[in-house]
Design a protein around this motif. Structure first.
Motif, mmCIF file in Angstrom:
data_model
loop_
_atom_site.group_PDB
_atom_site.id
_atom_site.type_symbol
_atom_site.label_atom_id
_atom_site.label_comp_id
_atom_site.label_asym_id
_atom_site.label_seq_id
_atom_site.Cartn_x
_atom_site.Cartn_y
_atom_site.Cartn_z
ATOM 1 N N LEU A 119 0.680 -1.083 -0.105
ATOM 2 C CA LEU A 119 -0.047 0.061 0.247
ATOM 3 C C LEU A 119 0.975 1.265 0.069
ATOM 4 N N PRO A 120 1.861 1.456 0.944
ATOM 5 C CA PRO A 120 2.629 2.583 0.980
ATOM 6 C C PRO A 120 3.234 2.901 -0.297
ATOM 7 N N ILE A 121 3.913 1.731 -1.175
ATOM 8 C CA ILE A 121 4.544 1.841 -2.302
ATOM 9 C C ILE A 121 3.688 2.373 -3.444
ATOM 10 N N GLN A 122 2.353 1.917 -3.412
ATOM 11 C CA GLN A 122 1.356 2.250 -4.561
ATOM 12 C C GLN A 122 1.299 3.816 -4.245
ATOM 13 N N ILE A 123 1.097 4.294 -2.856
ATOM 14 C CA ILE A 123 0.840 5.700 -2.818
ATOM 15 C C ILE A 123 1.998 6.415 -3.248
ATOM 16 N N PHE A 124 3.357 5.989 -2.993
ATOM 17 C CA PHE A 124 4.298 6.742 -3.286
ATOM 18 C C PHE A 124 4.373 6.840 -4.766
ATOM 19 N N ASN A 125 4.108 5.721 -5.499
ATOM 20 C CA ASN A 125 3.859 5.678 -6.909
ATOM 21 C C ASN A 125 3.057 6.703 -7.595
ATOM 22 N N TRP A 126 1.940 6.815 -6.765
ATOM 23 C CA TRP A 126 1.006 7.847 -7.427
ATOM 24 C C TRP A 126 1.392 9.279 -7.162
ATOM 25 N N ILE A 127 2.013 9.421 -5.890
ATOM 26 C CA ILE A 127 2.570 10.711 -5.780
ATOM 27 C C ILE A 127 3.540 11.344 -6.730
ATOM 28 N N SER A 128 4.461 10.286 -7.180
ATOM 29 C CA SER A 128 5.391 10.763 -7.816
ATOM 30 C C SER A 128 4.939 11.057 -9.518
ATOM 31 N N ARG A 129 3.742 10.683 -9.690
ATOM 32 C CA ARG A 129 3.108 10.986 -11.052
ATOM 33 C C ARG A 129 2.706 12.552 -11.156
ATOM 34 N N PRO A 130 3.108 13.003 -12.264
ATOM 35 C CA PRO A 130 2.605 14.659 -12.322
ATOM 36 C C PRO A 130 1.067 14.642 -12.564
ATOM 37 N N GLN A 131 0.404 13.820 -13.098
ATOM 38 C CA GLN A 131 -1.158 13.969 -13.312
ATOM 39 C C GLN A 131 -1.949 14.198 -11.940
ATOM 40 N N ALA A 132 -2.735 15.037 -12.057
ATOM 41 C CA ALA A 132 -3.607 15.549 -10.676
ATOM 42 C C ALA A 132 -4.513 14.242 -10.537
ATOM 43 N N GLY A 133 -4.912 13.488 -11.370
ATOM 44 C CA GLY A 133 -5.793 12.321 -10.945
ATOM 45 C C GLY A 133 -5.134 11.438 -10.221
ATOM 46 N N PHE A 134 -3.897 10.989 -10.343
ATOM 47 C CA PHE A 134 -3.236 10.138 -9.543
ATOM 48 C C PHE A 134 -2.940 10.796 -7.877
ATOM 49 N N ARG A 135 -2.822 12.103 -7.983
ATOM 50 C CA ARG A 135 -2.702 12.842 -6.798
ATOM 51 C C ARG A 135 -3.748 12.390 -5.688
ATOM 52 N N VAL A 136 -5.037 12.458 -6.486
ATOM 53 C CA VAL A 136 -6.166 11.971 -5.924
ATOM 54 C C VAL A 136 -6.406 10.742 -5.148
ATOM 55 N N ASN A 137 -5.682 9.904 -6.139
ATOM 56 C CA ASN A 137 -5.396 8.424 -5.762
ATOM 57 C C ASN A 137 -4.540 8.318 -4.609
ATOM 58 N N ALA A 138 -3.689 8.994 -4.690
ATOM 59 C CA ALA A 138 -2.658 8.890 -3.684
ATOM 60 C C ALA A 138 -3.436 9.565 -2.218
ATOM 61 N N ALA A 139 -4.357 10.371 -2.449
ATOM 62 C CA ALA A 139 -4.723 10.738 -1.148
ATOM 63 C C ALA A 139 -5.939 9.674 -0.503
ATOM 64 N N ALA A 140 -6.511 9.126 -1.452
ATOM 65 C CA ALA A 140 -7.527 8.195 -1.313
ATOM 66 C C ALA A 140 -6.687 7.052 -0.656
ATOM 67 N N GLY A 141 -5.363 6.793 -1.265
ATOM 68 C CA GLY A 141 -4.773 5.629 -0.587
ATOM 69 C C GLY A 141 -4.387 5.779 0.893
ATOM 70 N N ILE A 142 -3.859 7.172 0.988
ATOM 71 C CA ILE A 142 -3.573 7.490 2.351
ATOM 72 C C ILE A 142 -4.697 7.385 3.432
ATOM 73 N N ILE A 143 -5.842 7.676 3.163
ATOM 74 C CA ILE A 143 -7.002 7.358 3.630
ATOM 75 C C ILE A 143 -7.213 5.963 4.394
ATOM 76 N N VAL A 144 -7.104 5.077 3.281
ATOM 77 C CA VAL A 144 -7.094 3.715 3.672
ATOM 78 C C VAL A 144 -5.994 3.323 4.615
ATOM 79 N N LEU A 145 -4.914 3.598 4.134
ATOM 80 C CA LEU A 145 -3.775 3.283 5.131
ATOM 81 C C LEU A 145 -3.748 3.834 6.425
ATOM 82 N N LEU A 146 -4.108 5.015 6.725
ATOM 83 C CA LEU A 146 -4.241 5.384 7.809
ATOM 84 C C LEU A 146 -5.480 4.846 8.640
#
Lengths: 308, 305
Positions: B255-282
């Motif tokens: 999970l944290p690696i998937q989040i990291f991967n999404w954060i490192s992408r420039p598209q805004a859509g992936f950043r939203v995914n990262a935020a959702a992933g963070i919610i699940v992780l927390l």
């Protein structure tokens, strides 16, 4: 049942017990020895790969250069480019965490009621428990854009945002360890200062803090050690451009972020680029070990009762 | 009657001068201001964290759905999900627990119940406190050379779990030792008096009595491990895994690696995914911490009754 057989049973029982007891002791000792093996393993792994790194790269190239480009065609191996990034982000982190952590420790130890302390200490632990990848997201997506409103010319990846967020992360460690040190100052010293009419503020400043100096120093050094070894925040938010600079507004790269960068790529084992991460890892290990040992000795001095 | 030199009723009431109220007659302004600044230093980081978490919730909440949990990663942000990462993290935690718990608890039992003060014990103690201060990415380098290459586990779940287990050991040992120390000495002595040997005492009396405490410590350690990213990246966990792991030798993501991967992408859509992933992780971490606190409270109540 005659006396002979009873005695034999008793003996057998004893022997059996002794065997299970011996097996247990050896097995448990083996578990404990894993930690020695792990330490030895870390040192062995770092040392072997670093030695073969230095067969190809001289110490002069490593320590006498400020360019770090092992992944490019024109390879340069100046470690200072990565060390400066680590020092810069750690310095920003400590500049954030030290005042916050120390003042928080003073509040917890000298002002807070027992009830408030019982609430606030676990709340601080939450700060320290948030995964670093989450902090990295905050640094990149929230803190840096906010800072860009205030500081013109701040790049999207920079040491400042990463360092500040890292400071928030290590602040609880400094607060908790400093509070232990401040709490250990004997009450007689406070009473003496208050009896002289010092007032609470002057007592804290002139008596309590100087007495707790070693312990607070140990806490700060542990904080620096954490900052130096911290990886994900800087890998996400500080950029991946090794450069020898102390400008907090531009992208840099820390030692830890470089290891992440190489690991993400498909660098085949046995190549020089692969060995660089171990050379950088060794440098990182030496840094953190030196800090941990320094902190240990400072703390030991506190326990012996030497205050200043 | 002997007169006590100090120790009046007032002094007994205020056991420590720490608890005395600041003397506002002396210097009211600075005294009060300093107290306020100290309180602010404590509350400010907490407020900042609350704000940041609020932002992540605000950004990621609309993206959270059943599809997000059950979908595979995708090049289109809106179709991407965290299923392989979630399953990978679950496998990883299970394997790590299987390795770290016996080793850690065993080491703790040895140090608390068996070891004398030999030179070897001293060396073990020093190693453990050293290892607790080693940056996690260094464990990644160890795992890369030892498990991935020397033991030929490859970049598999097994290598990842073994690396995390080594990383967790100092934490598990520390927690288990603290739990073992809460068992009163009289219990052990009573057991020895009944003719039990050391191992029987440990197995039948000391371990059962300290089990809730040990479990609490282990859950807290695992809750921390589930957010670990750096060592897994170093041993070569993949960032794009469109399949579920089928054995311990399978490549994996977490999970944290998937989040990291999404954060490192420039598209805004992936950043939203990262935020959702963070919610699940927390949320997962919160659940684990809640379980640990529940266990601790129950244990404390049992001890006090």
């Amino acid at each position: 049942m005659n006396a002979q057989s009873i005695r034999r049973d008793g003996l057998d029982l004893c022997r059996k017990r002794r065997l299970s007891e011996r097996v247990a002791a050896v097995a448990l000792g083996g578990c404990a020895a894993i930690s020695i093996l792990t330490t030895a393993g870390i040192i062995a792994v770092l040392l072997t790969e670093t030695v073969s790194f230095f067969r190809d790269v001289s110490f002069r190239q490593f320590l006498g250069d400020t360019e770090w480009t092992p992944l490019f065609a024109h390879q340069r191996f100046g470690i200072w480019a990565l060390v400066s990034g680590t020092v810069l982000t750690s310095a920003i982190a400590i500049a954030t965490a030290l005042p916050l952590g120390l003042l928080a420790a003073i509040y917890l130890s000298e002002y807070a009621s027992v009830r408030a302390r019982r609430c606030l200490k676990p709340a601080l632990e939450i700060l320290a428990g948030i995964p670093t990848v989450v902090y990295g997201y905050f640094a990149l997506a929230v803190v840096t854009p906010a800072l860009q409103h205030v500081i013109p010319g701040l790049a999207g990846f920079n040491a400042l945002g990463a360092g500040i967020v890292m400071g928030i992360m290590i602040m609880p460690i400094i607060a908790s360890l400093s509070e232990d040190a401040i709490h250990a100052v004997p009450d007689s010293l406070r009473e003496g200062a208050l009896a002289l009419g010092g007032g609470k503020l002057r007592t804290i400043r002139n008596v309590v803090l100087p007495s707790a100096f070693s312990g607070i120093g140990a806490a700060v050094i542990i904080g620096i050690s954490r900052a130096v070894g911290e990886t994900m925040i800087v890998a996400i938010a500080a950029g991946q451009q090794p450069r020898f600079t102390f400008d907090p507004r531009v992208p840099i790269e820390t030692m830890t972020a470089y290891i992440v960068q190489v690991s993400l790529g498909d660098t085949p084992a046995g190549t020089l680029a692969y060995r660089t991460i171990f050379a950088v890892g060794t440098t990182l290990f030496v840094f953190t070990m030196a800090l941990n040992v320094a902190s240990h000795f400072l703390k030991k001095r506190v326990m012996k009762g030497g205050t200043l | 009657m002997i007169e006590k030199p100090y120790g009046t009723a007032a002094a007994v009431q205020h056991a420590s001068p720490r608890d005395w109220p600041p003397d506002s007659r002396l210097n009211p302004g600075p005294e009060r201001a300093f107290r306020a600044i100290c309180a602010l230093a404590l509350v400010l980081p907490l407020l900042l964290l609350a704000t940041l978490l609020g932002r992540a919730l605000q950004e990621g909440w609309p993206r959270l759905s059943m599809e997000f949990i059950t979908a595979y990663p995708s090049r289109v942000p809106a179709n991407a999900g965290i299923l392989p990462a979630l399953v990978g993290s679950a496998f990883l935690m299970g394997l790590t627990a299987v390795m770290a718990i016996p080793l850690g608890v065993g080491a703790a039992i040895y140090l608390e119940e068996y070891a004398g003060s030999s030179r070897l014990t001293g060396l073990i103690e020093v190693s453990i406190s050293n290892l607790a201060g080693v940056p996690s990415i260094i464990y990644g380098l160890l795992g890369l050379e030892l498990f991935v290459r020397a033991m030929a586990f490859g970049r598999s779940l097994l290598a990842g779990a073994a690396t995390l287990a080594l990383l967790l050991l100092p934490m598990v040992i520390l927690a288990a030792r603290e739990a073992l120390r809460t068992v009163p000495h009289s219990m052990r002595e009573a057991c020895f008096a009944l003719g039990a040997d050391r191992w029987q005492t440990v197995r039948r009396v000391v371990l059962p009595m300290s089990l809730p405490g040990i479990l609490t410590g282990i859950i807290l350690a695992l809750a921390r491990a589930i957010g670990e990213t750096a060592p897994l990246i170093t041993i070569g966990a993949l960032t794009y895994v469109p399949f579920l792991p089928d054995s311990v030798h399978s490549p994996f993501t977490a999970l944290p690696i998937q989040i990291f991967n999404w954060i490192s992408r420039p598209q805004a859509g992936f950043r939203v995914n990262a935020a959702a992933g963070i919610i699940v992780l927390l949320a997962i971490m919160l659940l684990m911490n809640g379980a640990a606190i529940w266990l601790r409270v129950r244990f404390e109540r049992k001890l006090s009754s």
